[in-house]
Design a protein around this motif. Structure first.
Motif, short mmCIF file in Angstrom:
data_model
loop_
_atom_site.label_atom_id
_atom_site.label_comp_id
_atom_site.label_asym_id
_atom_site.label_seq_id
_atom_site.Cartn_x
_atom_site.Cartn_y
_atom_site.Cartn_z
N LYS A 123 0.85 -1.20 0.00
CA LYS A 123 0.00 0.00 0.00
C LYS A 123 0.88 1.24 0.00
O LYS A 123 1.89 1.30 0.71
N GLY A 124 0.49 2.24 -0.76
CA GLY A 124 1.18 3.53 -0.75
C GLY A 124 2.65 3.45 -1.12
O GLY A 124 3.47 4.15 -0.53
N GLN B 108 4.72 1.04 -0.69
CA GLN B 108 5.51 0.29 0.29
C GLN B 108 4.91 -1.10 0.46
O GLN B 108 3.71 -1.29 0.34
N ASP C 280 -7.53 4.66 5.86
CA ASP C 280 -6.44 5.63 5.91
C ASP C 280 -5.16 5.08 6.53
O ASP C 280 -4.17 5.81 6.64
N LEU C 281 -5.15 3.84 6.93
CA LEU C 281 -3.98 3.26 7.58
C LEU C 281 -2.85 3.01 6.58
O LEU C 281 -3.09 2.72 5.41
N SER C 282 -1.62 3.10 7.07
CA SER C 282 -0.46 2.77 6.24
C SER C 282 -0.35 1.25 6.10
O SER C 282 -1.03 0.50 6.82
N ALA C 283 0.52 0.81 5.22
CA ALA C 283 0.74 -0.63 5.04
C ALA C 283 1.16 -1.27 6.36
O ALA C 283 0.68 -2.34 6.73
N GLU C 284 2.05 -0.61 7.09
CA GLU C 284 2.50 -1.17 8.37
C GLU C 284 1.38 -1.23 9.39
O GLU C 284 1.25 -2.22 10.12
N GLU C 285 0.57 -0.18 9.46
CA GLU C 285 -0.55 -0.19 10.41
C GLU C 285 -1.55 -1.30 10.07
O GLU C 285 -2.07 -1.96 10.97
#
Length: 183
Positions: free
Chosen positions: A17-18, A20, A151-156
């Motif tokens: 995602k994004g 990454q 809205d979360l990042s790949a890590e989240e």
């Protein structure tokens, strides 16, 4: 893991995602109902020829390490060509009499591509930018699919999905190894 029916796997997830890719894995090693170790590291970073790749494995540790060594050699022979290296590994894994006995699965990424590699000869690029393997893989996959469009990042997304899997699967714990790679 037919030879050891009392042994259970782990949970590994890959989320793209994004720009990454994050691969996360829990640290639990179980034998039957016994936790043998809670802090195993099942996510690794490889750097053959200066091309970074992140991998996570589920299954037999010795088998997975053998496969990671083979993958690293394939990556050295085909620098920057992750898909080709994974396909070559899967072909060898399926046809070589020694490798056929190896019981593990891999999630592999170079920050752009994301693949699941199996001993059945599969090299699968997952739909929806999420892949998960291991005993808690389906729980982590479902959770990540539900979270990926927010809205979360790949890590989240990976961390939350792994927390959900750890709450459900007795063979998964919350001691995570998380590696991120981007292009």
């Amino acid at each position: 893991m037919s030879d050891f029916p009392g042994w259970h796997g782990t949970t590994i997830i890959g989320v793209r995602k994004g720009g990454q890719v994050v691969i996360a894995g829990d640290g639990q090693v179980s034998a039957g109902q016994t936790v043998m170790k809670a802090t195993a590291r099942k996510v690794r970073r490889l750097s053959p020829g200066g091309h970074e790749v992140v991998t996570g494995f589920a299954g037999s540790t010795a088998d997975a390490f053998t496969l990671l060594e083979r993958l690293e050699k394939k990556l050295e022979a085909t620098p920057g060509q992750l898909q080709r290296a994974c396909v070559e590994l899967a072909k060898d894994w399926r046809t070589d009499k020694y490798l056929q006995k190896l019981e593990a699965m891999l999630i592999v990424s170079d920050g752009t591509d994301l693949y699941v590699v199996t001993g059945a000869g599969d090299v699968v690029e997952p739909e929806h930018d999420v892949a998960a393997i291991g005993s808690g893989g389906n729980f982590a996959l479902a959770a990540a699919r539900a979270l990926i469009d927010g809205d979360l990042s790949a890590e989240e997304v990976a961390r939350r999905a792994m927390a959900i899997a750890a709450d459900i699967c007795v063979y998964t714990n919350g001691n995570l190894t998380v590696e991120a790679i981007g292009r």
